[in-house]
Design a protein around this motif. Structure first.
Motif, PDB file in Angstrom:
ATOM      1  N   ASP A  29      79.503  29.958 161.152  1.00 35.00           N
ATOM      2  CA  ASP A  29      80.888  30.441 161.158  1.00 35.00           C
ATOM      3  C   ASP A  29      81.894  29.320 160.916  1.00 35.00           C
ATOM      4  O   ASP A  29      83.098  29.503 161.091  1.00 35.00           O
ATOM      5  N   SER A  30      81.423  28.147 160.496  1.00 38.23           N
ATOM      6  CA  SER A  30      82.310  27.005 160.247  1.00 38.23           C
ATOM      7  C   SER A  30      83.022  27.159 158.912  1.00 38.23           C
ATOM      8  O   SER A  30      82.612  27.927 158.028  1.00 38.23           O
ATOM      9  N   LEU A  31      84.093  26.384 158.755  1.00 38.96           N
ATOM     10  CA  LEU A  31      84.821  26.380 157.486  1.00 38.96           C
ATOM     11  C   LEU A  31      83.945  25.824 156.367  1.00 38.96           C
ATOM     12  O   LEU A  31      84.047  26.250 155.214  1.00 38.96           O
ATOM     13  N   ILE A  32      83.061  24.890 156.710  1.00 37.85           N
ATOM     14  CA  ILE A  32      82.119  24.342 155.727  1.00 37.85           C
ATOM     15  C   ILE A  32      81.237  25.456 155.171  1.00 37.85           C
ATOM     16  O   ILE A  32      81.048  25.573 153.951  1.00 37.85           O
ATOM     17  N   ALA A 132      84.063  16.015 147.983  1.00 37.15           N
ATOM     18  CA  ALA A 132      84.123  15.645 149.398  1.00 37.15           C
ATOM     19  C   ALA A 132      84.938  16.686 150.150  1.00 37.15           C
ATOM     20  O   ALA A 132      86.077  16.964 149.783  1.00 37.15           O
ATOM     21  N   LEU A 133      84.331  17.284 151.151  1.00 38.88           N
ATOM     22  CA  LEU A 133      85.032  18.222 152.022  1.00 38.88           C
ATOM     23  C   LEU A 133      85.357  17.483 153.318  1.00 38.88           C
ATOM     24  O   LEU A 133      84.499  16.829 153.894  1.00 38.88           O
ATOM     25  N   ASP A 134      86.590  17.606 153.770  1.00 38.86           N
ATOM     26  CA  ASP A 134      87.008  16.857 154.959  1.00 38.86           C
ATOM     27  C   ASP A 134      86.142  17.177 156.170  1.00 38.86           C
ATOM     28  O   ASP A 134      86.057  18.336 156.583  1.00 38.86           O
ATOM     29  N   SER A 135      85.505  16.141 156.723  1.00 40.01           N
ATOM     30  CA  SER A 135      85.001  16.272 158.082  1.00 40.01           C
ATOM     31  C   SER A 135      86.181  16.070 159.021  1.00 40.01           C
ATOM     32  O   SER A 135      86.208  16.579 160.130  1.00 40.01           O
ATOM     33  N   GLY A 136      87.177  15.316 158.532  1.00 35.89           N
ATOM     34  CA  GLY A 136      88.450  15.229 159.234  1.00 35.89           C
ATOM     35  C   GLY A 136      88.700  13.909 159.919  1.00 35.89           C
ATOM     36  O   GLY A 136      87.865  13.002 159.918  1.00 35.89           O
ATOM     37  N   PHE A 137      89.890  13.821 160.513  1.00 38.83           N
ATOM     38  CA  PHE A 137      90.263  12.635 161.278  1.00 38.83           C
ATOM     39  C   PHE A 137      89.662  12.706 162.672  1.00 38.83           C
ATOM     40  O   PHE A 137      89.566  13.777 163.272  1.00 38.83           O
ATOM     41  N   ARG A 138      89.302  11.546 163.175  1.00 39.28           N
ATOM     42  CA  ARG A 138      88.685  11.459 164.492  1.00 39.28           C
ATOM     43  C   ARG A 138      89.717  11.029 165.526  1.00 39.28           C
ATOM     44  O   ARG A 138      90.627  10.246 165.231  1.00 39.28           O
ATOM     45  N   GLN A 139      89.567  11.565 166.737  1.00 38.51           N
ATOM     46  CA  GLN A 139      90.532  11.369 167.820  1.00 38.51           C
ATOM     47  C   GLN A 139      89.826  10.734 169.026  1.00 38.51           C
ATOM     48  O   GLN A 139      88.655  10.379 168.947  1.00 38.51           O
ATOM     49  N   PHE A 140      90.526  10.639 170.136  1.00 41.40           N
ATOM     50  CA  PHE A 140      89.928  10.155 171.388  1.00 41.40           C
ATOM     51  C   PHE A 140      90.008  11.270 172.428  1.00 41.40           C
ATOM     52  O   PHE A 140      91.031  11.939 172.544  1.00 41.40           O
ATOM     53  N   ALA A 141      88.937  11.463 173.179  1.00 38.26           N
ATOM     54  CA  ALA A 141      88.942  12.469 174.243  1.00 38.26           C
ATOM     55  C   ALA A 141      88.249  11.914 175.477  1.00 38.26           C
ATOM     56  O   ALA A 141      87.140  11.375 175.391  1.00 38.26           O
ATOM     57  N   THR A 142      88.928  12.018 176.620  1.00 39.74           N
ATOM     58  CA  THR A 142      88.396  11.522 177.888  1.00 39.74           C
ATOM     59  C   THR A 142      88.906  12.417 179.015  1.00 39.74           C
ATOM     60  O   THR A 142      89.505  13.460 178.780  1.00 39.74           O
ATOM     61  N   ARG A 201      87.822  19.952 165.457  1.00 36.75           N
ATOM     62  CA  ARG A 201      87.067  21.217 165.397  1.00 36.75           C
ATOM     63  C   ARG A 201      85.716  21.081 166.090  1.00 36.75           C
ATOM     64  O   ARG A 201      85.249  22.016 166.758  1.00 36.75           O
ATOM     65  N   ASP A 202      85.069  19.914 165.943  1.00 27.68           N
ATOM     66  CA  ASP A 202      83.802  19.685 166.643  1.00 27.68           C
ATOM     67  C   ASP A 202      84.019  19.680 168.158  1.00 27.68           C
ATOM     68  O   ASP A 202      83.201  20.211 168.919  1.00 27.68           O
ATOM     69  N   TYR A 203      85.084  19.057 168.579  1.00 28.98           N
ATOM     70  CA  TYR A 203      85.452  18.983 170.005  1.00 28.98           C
ATOM     71  C   TYR A 203      85.593  20.388 170.588  1.00 28.98           C
ATOM     72  O   TYR A 203      85.104  20.677 171.695  1.00 28.98           O
ATOM     73  N   TYR A 204      86.210  21.275 169.819  1.00 28.79           N
ATOM     74  CA  TYR A 204      86.398  22.658 170.290  1.00 28.79           C
ATOM     75  C   TYR A 204      85.092  23.455 170.206  1.00 28.79           C
ATOM     76  O   TYR A 204      84.668  24.084 171.189  1.00 28.79           O
ATOM     77  N   ASP A 205      84.453  23.428 169.050  1.00 34.93           N
ATOM     78  CA  ASP A 205      83.247  24.239 168.835  1.00 34.93           C
ATOM     79  C   ASP A 205      82.133  23.876 169.813  1.00 34.93           C
ATOM     80  O   ASP A 205      81.370  24.745 170.248  1.00 34.93           O
ATOM     81  N   SER A 206      82.026  22.590 170.167  1.00 33.44           N
ATOM     82  CA  SER A 206      80.961  22.123 171.062  1.00 33.44           C
ATOM     83  C   SER A 206      81.353  22.181 172.542  1.00 33.44           C
ATOM     84  O   SER A 206      80.567  21.792 173.410  1.00 33.44           O
ATOM     85  N   LYS A 207      82.588  22.635 172.789  1.00 32.13           N
ATOM     86  CA  LYS A 207      83.113  22.801 174.157  1.00 32.13           C
ATOM     87  C   LYS A 207      83.149  21.494 174.947  1.00 32.13           C
ATOM     88  O   LYS A 207      83.053  21.493 176.175  1.00 32.13           O
ATOM     89  N   ALA A 263      93.501  25.817 159.992  1.00 34.39           N
ATOM     90  CA  ALA A 263      92.333  25.632 160.863  1.00 34.39           C
ATOM     91  C   ALA A 263      92.666  24.697 162.021  1.00 34.39           C
ATOM     92  O   ALA A 263      92.312  24.972 163.176  1.00 34.39           O
ATOM     93  N   TYR A 264      93.376  23.607 161.738  1.00 36.18           N
ATOM     94  CA  TYR A 264      93.722  22.658 162.802  1.00 36.18           C
ATOM     95  C   TYR A 264      94.774  23.215 163.742  1.00 36.18           C
ATOM     96  O   TYR A 264      94.702  23.007 164.959  1.00 36.18           O
ATOM     97  N   ALA A 265      95.757  23.925 163.189  1.00 38.15           N
ATOM     98  CA  ALA A 265      96.782  24.534 164.047  1.00 38.15           C
ATOM     99  C   ALA A 265      96.160  25.551 164.990  1.00 38.15           C
ATOM    100  O   ALA A 265      96.469  25.586 166.197  1.00 38.15           O
ATOM    101  N   ASP A 266      95.268  26.376 164.466  1.00 41.61           N
ATOM    102  CA  ASP A 266      94.591  27.378 165.303  1.00 41.61           C
ATOM    103  C   ASP A 266      93.718  26.716 166.356  1.00 41.61           C
ATOM    104  O   ASP A 266      93.668  27.162 167.511  1.00 41.61           O
ATOM    105  N   THR A 267      93.012  25.646 165.968  1.00 41.82           N
ATOM    106  CA  THR A 267      92.134  24.949 166.910  1.00 41.82           C
ATOM    107  C   THR A 267      92.941  24.312 168.035  1.00 41.82           C
ATOM    108  O   THR A 267      92.570  24.422 169.210  1.00 41.82           O
TER     109      THR A 267
END
Length: 316
Positions: A29-32, A132-142, A201-207, A263-267
């Motif tokens: 169900d991913s955008l990819i 190249a399809l964007d995997s996207g920008f990476r962030q920090f989560a803690t 999106r990975d952060y959200y999908d993987s909970k 996709a990012y706004a919804d996420t």
């Protein structure tokens, strides 16, 4: 009469159908996956049914590394992913920290002369880049917000085994741990690591937000889902089929890009509804710390390449 009909049927056999196996590790169900489904439908239409794309999502044919190896060996025809050691390690040049300002900057670069030159890497090893399809920008989560580089000092953070990411984390003073993607949730839950640096999106999908509830938007590194094909397999197609494949890939890349903002706004809205605190960080102090990363990989990949990419990215 029936004999004449029969002989006519044998005289004009139907054109042989070519089936190409496409593999990726993203969820169905991913955008990819939506993108490659669109690609498959267009290829079939543009080739008038002579080329059929068979899709294997969700790592059915292996994770990203084995997919890249499989395409090189000819066991898989088309693959997507960020694991590029088998293709050409120089593709990691586009993941240098703070190279790009935003997605528009990335896309202008990819469509530029320099961006197209980078996408020819790997051809000597038998890989043809479709895009190249964007995997996207990476962030920090803690468990708490990251506001300045010192907040990462001494922090155990999970990263993929990407050499640029590992070198960047070293500059921040973080302690990088290359934990497999599927084990990240439990690693955070059991405090094996205290942080992650995910694409949103990975952060959200993987909970992961359940065990790391602060997401800091830094856009510190952009990564690609490289889209590649076995070059011999492509060369074996008819000229008309090659045109159909190329056109369909170009159209799919354009469609995918057009879907990213929504996709990012919804996420982000979904994350905030789950109680996640989303903040933006001043990136200047972080960017100042990573200059040695550029020097390190200039030695490895060539100073001319790093300089040309950096200059082109700044001008697009």
């Amino acid at each position: 009469m029936s004999g004449a009909v029969l002989s006519c049927a044998f005289a004009f056999p139907a054109a042989a159908e070519t089936t190409l196996r496409l593999a990726h590790a993203s969820s169905p169900d991913s955008l990819i996956n939506k993108a490659v489904e669109k690609f498959a439908a267009e290829v079939k239409e543009e080739s008038k049914g002579s080329v059929v794309i068979q899709i294997f999502p969700n790592g059915q044919l292996g994770d990203e590394g084995p997919i890249a190896d499989g395409v090189g060996a000819g066991a898989i025809d088309i693959g997507l992913g960020g694991s590029i050691d088998a293709i050409d390690p120089r593709l990691n040049v586009l993941s240098l920290p703070f190279l790009f300002k935003d997605a528009a900057n990335v896309h202008k670069f990819l469509d530029s002369e320099q961006g197209q030159a980078v996408q020819h890497f790997g051809e000597k090893r038998g890989y043809l880049m479709l895009g190249a399809l964007d995997s996207g920008f990476r962030q920090f989560a803690t468990s708490k917000a990251i506001e300045k580089p010192a907040d990462l000092s001494g922090v155990k953070i999970r990263t993929p085994p990407n050499p640029v990411i590992l070198a960047t984390m070293k500059q921040f003073g973080a302690l990088a741990e290359s934990i497999p993607f599927g084990q990240v949730y439990t690693a955070l839950q059991s405090h094996v690591v205290a942080a992650v640096e995910p694409e949103m999106r990975d952060y959200y999908d993987s909970k992961w937000y359940e065990v790391a509830k602060h997401l800091t938007i830094s856009n510190y590194i952009w990564t690609a889902n490289w889209w590649f094909m076995n070059k011999d397999r492509f060369d074996a197609l008819t000229p008309e089929e090659q045109v159909a494949l190329r056109k369909s890939a170009t159209d799919t890349v354009a469609w995918y890009r057009s879907e990213l903002d929504k996709a990012y706004a919804d996420t982000q809205a979904s994350l905030e509804s789950k109680g996640v605190t989303v903040t933006k960080v001043d990136t200047a102090p972080f960017a100042e710390m990573v200059k040695p990363v550029y020097a390190q990989f200039a030695k490895e990949w060539g100073a001319d390449l790093v300089s040309a990419v950096e200059k082109s990215a700044a001008s697009n």
